[in-house]
Design an enzyme around this catalytic site. Structure first.
Site, PDB file in Angstrom:
ATOM      1  N   PHE A  34     -21.855 -58.380  12.835  1.00 32.00           N
ATOM      2  CA  PHE A  34     -22.306 -58.466  13.607  1.00 32.00           C
ATOM      3  C   PHE A  34     -22.509 -59.881  13.816  1.00 32.00           C
ATOM      4  O   PHE A  34     -22.498 -61.288  14.354  1.00 32.00           O
ATOM      5  CB  PHE A  34     -23.281 -57.926  14.051  1.00 32.00           C
ATOM      6  N   ASN A  97     -29.406 -41.975  10.050  1.00 35.83           N
ATOM      7  CA  ASN A  97     -28.526 -41.698   9.351  1.00 35.83           C
ATOM      8  C   ASN A  97     -28.840 -42.101   7.846  1.00 35.83           C
ATOM      9  O   ASN A  97     -28.322 -41.352   6.377  1.00 35.83           O
ATOM     10  CB  ASN A  97     -27.284 -43.248   9.424  1.00 35.83           C
ATOM     11  N   LYS A 103     -32.394 -37.819   2.066  1.00 35.53           N
ATOM     12  CA  LYS A 103     -32.711 -36.886   1.274  1.00 35.53           C
ATOM     13  C   LYS A 103     -31.304 -36.531   0.931  1.00 35.53           C
ATOM     14  O   LYS A 103     -32.380 -35.618   0.145  1.00 35.53           O
ATOM     15  CB  LYS A 103     -32.379 -36.392   2.868  1.00 35.53           C
ATOM     16  N   TYR A 143     -35.129 -53.985  21.054  1.00 38.21           N
ATOM     17  CA  TYR A 143     -35.726 -53.772  19.292  1.00 38.21           C
ATOM     18  C   TYR A 143     -37.540 -53.554  19.305  1.00 38.21           C
ATOM     19  O   TYR A 143     -36.952 -52.845  18.038  1.00 38.21           O
ATOM     20  CB  TYR A 143     -36.285 -55.295  19.507  1.00 38.21           C
ATOM     21  N   THR A 173     -39.612 -64.684   9.433  1.00 37.16           N
ATOM     22  CA  THR A 173     -39.557 -64.932   7.697  1.00 37.16           C
ATOM     23  C   THR A 173     -38.252 -65.631   8.249  1.00 37.16           C
ATOM     24  O   THR A 173     -37.583 -65.779   9.327  1.00 37.16           O
ATOM     25  CB  THR A 173     -38.258 -64.459   6.972  1.00 37.16           C
TER      26      THR A 173
HETATM   27  P1  NAD Z   1     -29.640 -61.006  10.374  1.00 38.47           P
HETATM   28  O1  NAD Z   1     -28.828 -60.664  11.813  1.00 38.47           O
HETATM   29  O2  NAD Z   1     -29.189 -62.425   9.803  1.00 38.47           O
HETATM   30  O3  NAD Z   1     -29.355 -59.391   9.554  1.00 38.47           O
HETATM   31  C1  NAD Z   1     -29.395 -58.483  10.283  1.00 38.47           C
HETATM   32  C2  NAD Z   1     -27.753 -57.824   9.632  1.00 38.47           C
HETATM   33  O4  NAD Z   1     -27.463 -56.952   9.915  1.00 38.47           O
HETATM   34  C3  NAD Z   1     -26.813 -59.021   9.557  1.00 38.47           C
HETATM   35  O5  NAD Z   1     -26.149 -59.255   8.531  1.00 38.47           O
HETATM   36  C4  NAD Z   1     -26.182 -57.942  10.487  1.00 38.47           C
HETATM   37  O6  NAD Z   1     -24.446 -58.463  10.625  1.00 38.47           O
HETATM   38  C5  NAD Z   1     -26.315 -56.571  10.417  1.00 38.47           C
HETATM   39  N1  NAD Z   1     -26.285 -55.529  11.063  1.00 38.47           N
HETATM   40  C6  NAD Z   1     -26.259 -55.307  12.504  1.00 38.47           C
HETATM   41  N2  NAD Z   1     -26.676 -54.288  13.277  1.00 38.47           N
HETATM   42  C7  NAD Z   1     -25.914 -53.512  12.116  1.00 38.47           C
HETATM   43  C8  NAD Z   1     -24.778 -51.990  12.562  1.00 38.47           C
HETATM   44  N3  NAD Z   1     -24.784 -51.269  13.455  1.00 38.47           N
HETATM   45  N4  NAD Z   1     -24.561 -51.923  11.552  1.00 38.47           N
HETATM   46  C9  NAD Z   1     -24.504 -52.254   9.986  1.00 38.47           C
HETATM   47  N5  NAD Z   1     -24.622 -53.673   9.691  1.00 38.47           N
HETATM   48  C10 NAD Z   1     -25.394 -54.330  11.014  1.00 38.47           C
HETATM   49  O7  NAD Z   1     -31.464 -60.711  10.146  1.00 38.47           O
HETATM   50  P2  NAD Z   1     -32.589 -61.121   9.228  1.00 38.47           P
HETATM   51  O8  NAD Z   1     -33.232 -61.643  10.143  1.00 38.47           O
HETATM   52  O9  NAD Z   1     -32.070 -60.907   7.654  1.00 38.47           O
HETATM   53  O10 NAD Z   1     -33.150 -59.835   9.796  1.00 38.47           O
HETATM   54  C11 NAD Z   1     -33.260 -58.412   8.963  1.00 38.47           C
HETATM   55  C12 NAD Z   1     -34.208 -57.470   9.063  1.00 38.47           C
HETATM   56  O11 NAD Z   1     -34.853 -57.743   9.279  1.00 38.47           O
HETATM   57  C13 NAD Z   1     -33.432 -56.798  10.349  1.00 38.47           C
HETATM   58  O12 NAD Z   1     -33.717 -55.046  10.322  1.00 38.47           O
HETATM   59  C14 NAD Z   1     -35.012 -57.590  11.303  1.00 38.47           C
HETATM   60  O13 NAD Z   1     -35.231 -56.645  12.583  1.00 38.47           O
HETATM   61  C15 NAD Z   1     -36.000 -57.302  10.350  1.00 38.47           C
HETATM   62  N6  NAD Z   1     -37.133 -58.463  10.391  1.00 38.47           N
HETATM   63  C16 NAD Z   1     -36.394 -60.041  10.059  1.00 38.47           C
HETATM   64  C17 NAD Z   1     -37.660 -60.261  10.190  1.00 38.47           C
HETATM   65  C18 NAD Z   1     -37.551 -62.036  10.040  1.00 38.47           C
HETATM   66  O14 NAD Z   1     -38.516 -62.910  10.911  1.00 38.47           O
HETATM   67  N7  NAD Z   1     -35.834 -62.195   9.851  1.00 38.47           N
HETATM   68  C19 NAD Z   1     -38.636 -60.767  11.335  1.00 38.47           C
HETATM   69  C20 NAD Z   1     -38.792 -59.033  11.310  1.00 38.47           C
HETATM   70  C21 NAD Z   1     -37.930 -57.675  10.787  1.00 38.47           C
END
Ligand code: NAD
Ligand code: UDP
Length: 314
Positions: A34, A97, A103, A143, A173
């Site tokens: 996505f 999931n 588990k 979110y 980040t």
């Molecule tokens: P990102 O959007 O680059 O990565 C998210 C990834 O999850 C993408 O590759 C997307 O295709 C995939 N994805 C989304 N929905 C999906 C689904 N239903 N099934 C399978 N894959 C799915 O964002 P990121 O910055 O790399 O964030 C990664 C994780 O870290 C996330 O869970 C985010 O909430 C968390 N996070 C990131 C930050 C930040 O600052 N980068 C801060 C807090 C939390």
């Protein structure tokens, strides 16, 4: 270890895959692409110790693994608000999931949570013991609340089923492999600056965040996953403590590019947190974790990356 990384083709997930492979683990990246992209993992495809599975975490998946890093979820406000119902499903069904999988195969599982679970915080800096100030019905709720439920599920599977769970609360980040159209502030500002467009400051630019370079963050994730001390299931903040306003960020970028950057002011999005800064005492004491990359160094590396992928500013 055999490790699954959900969201493995995303910004953080792809760096985590790199690090796990460098540490000689076998990695399965699960992603529905996505917001992630094949380009982030292109260099890994074809390796014997790496596998990419296109899969949506809303659906169950059967794998034999030792560790699960559950990172799948769009992280940028424009992406997680694009289909908010899907965002909730991704966090909640995805956690369910992956916990079900953990588990069944007795795997250790780490959930990527977020500083957003603190909402617009009334405690500053934010400690893990703070319960937060989150709007349940606003545009960011899909979110924030999705991640809060994911944390709840982690704790319930831990207490009820003895699953070995870890929760990391990630603060802002940035770094190479953020998507060009990601919409978060660091990538927006860099791409706009390289294209010689005006930098879009939302509000008056006085709101603050602390920006952590991706390599430091990934090191924190690995330290938490391998932590063998007490209370490993408790949430741990991972983030920089160098608090900057968006105006400061513009100035830092101007310093790197060696010119004054033009800005334009846009309305502040609803429920945009005013201040945010982690208390990282727990990460320091338990994991021996600290940031090592100062903002200017991290920004320089990120600018170089965007120069390479945008053609702009060459
Ligand atoms: P990102 O959007 O680059 O990565 C998210 C990834 O999850 C993408 O590759 C997307 O295709 C995939 N994805 C989304 N929905 C999906 C689904 N239903 N099934 C399978 N894959 C799915 O964002 P990121 O910055 O790399 O964030 C990664 C994780 O870290 C996330 O869970 C985010 O909430 C968390 N996070 C990131 C930050 C930040 O600052 N980068 C801060 C807090 C939390
Ligand atoms: N922001 C901004 N200009 C942009 C994108 C974001 O001023 O082009 C602001 C945004 O309003 C917020 C801060 O930068 O106050 C961080 O936004 P981001 O989406 O990166 O992260 P989050 O709000 O989720 O911490």
């Amino acid at each position: 270890m055999r490790v699954v990384v959900t969201g493995g083709a995303g910004f953080l997930g792809s760096h985590l895959c790199d690090r796990l492979l460098a540490d000689e683990h076998e990695v399965i990246a699960v992603d529905n692409l996505f917001t992630g992209s094949r380009r982030n993992i292109d260099h890994l495809l074809g390796r014997k110790d790496f596998e990419f599975v296109r899969h949506d975490v809303v659906e169950p998946i059967l794998l034999e693994v030792d560790w699960i890093f559950n990172l799948a979820c769009p992280a940028s406000p424009i992406h997680y608000q694009y289909n908010p119902v899907k965002t909730v499903k991704t966090s909640v069904m995805g956690a369910l999931n992956m916990l079900g999988l953990a588990k069944r195969v007795e795997a250790r599982i780490l959930q990527a949570s977020t500083s957003e679970i603190y909402g617009d915080p009334q405690e500053h800096p934010q400690k893990e013991s703070y319960w937060g100030n989150v709007n349940t019905i606003g545009p960011r709720s899909c979110y924030d609340e999705g991640k809060r439920v994911a944390e709840t599920l982690m704790m319930d599977y831990h207490r009820q089923n003895g699953v070995d769970t870890r929760i990391v609360r990630i603060f802002n980040t940035y770094g190479p492999r953020m998507a060009i159209g990601d919409g978060r502030v660091v990538s927006n500002f860099i791409v706009q600056a390289l294209k010689r467009e005006k930098l879009t400051i939302y509000g008056d630019g006085s709101q603050t965040r602390c920006f952590c370079f991706v390599d430091d963050l990934i090191d924190g994730l690995i330290r938490l996953m391998t932590y063998a001390g007490d209370n490993a299931y408790e949430p741990v903040n991972i983030g920089n403590t160098d608090e900057r306003s968006m105006n400061d960020l513009v100035a830092a970028l101007g310093e790197i590019l060696g010119r004054k950057l033009d800005v334009e002011y846009k309305p502040l999005p609803l429920n945009d947190p005013v201040r945010r800064k982690p208390d990282t005492t727990r990460a320091r004491q338990r994991l021996g974790w600290e940031t090592t990359v100062p903002l200017l160094d991290g920004l320089r590396k990120t600018v170089d990356y965007f120069r390479g992928v945008t053609d702009a500013g060459k």
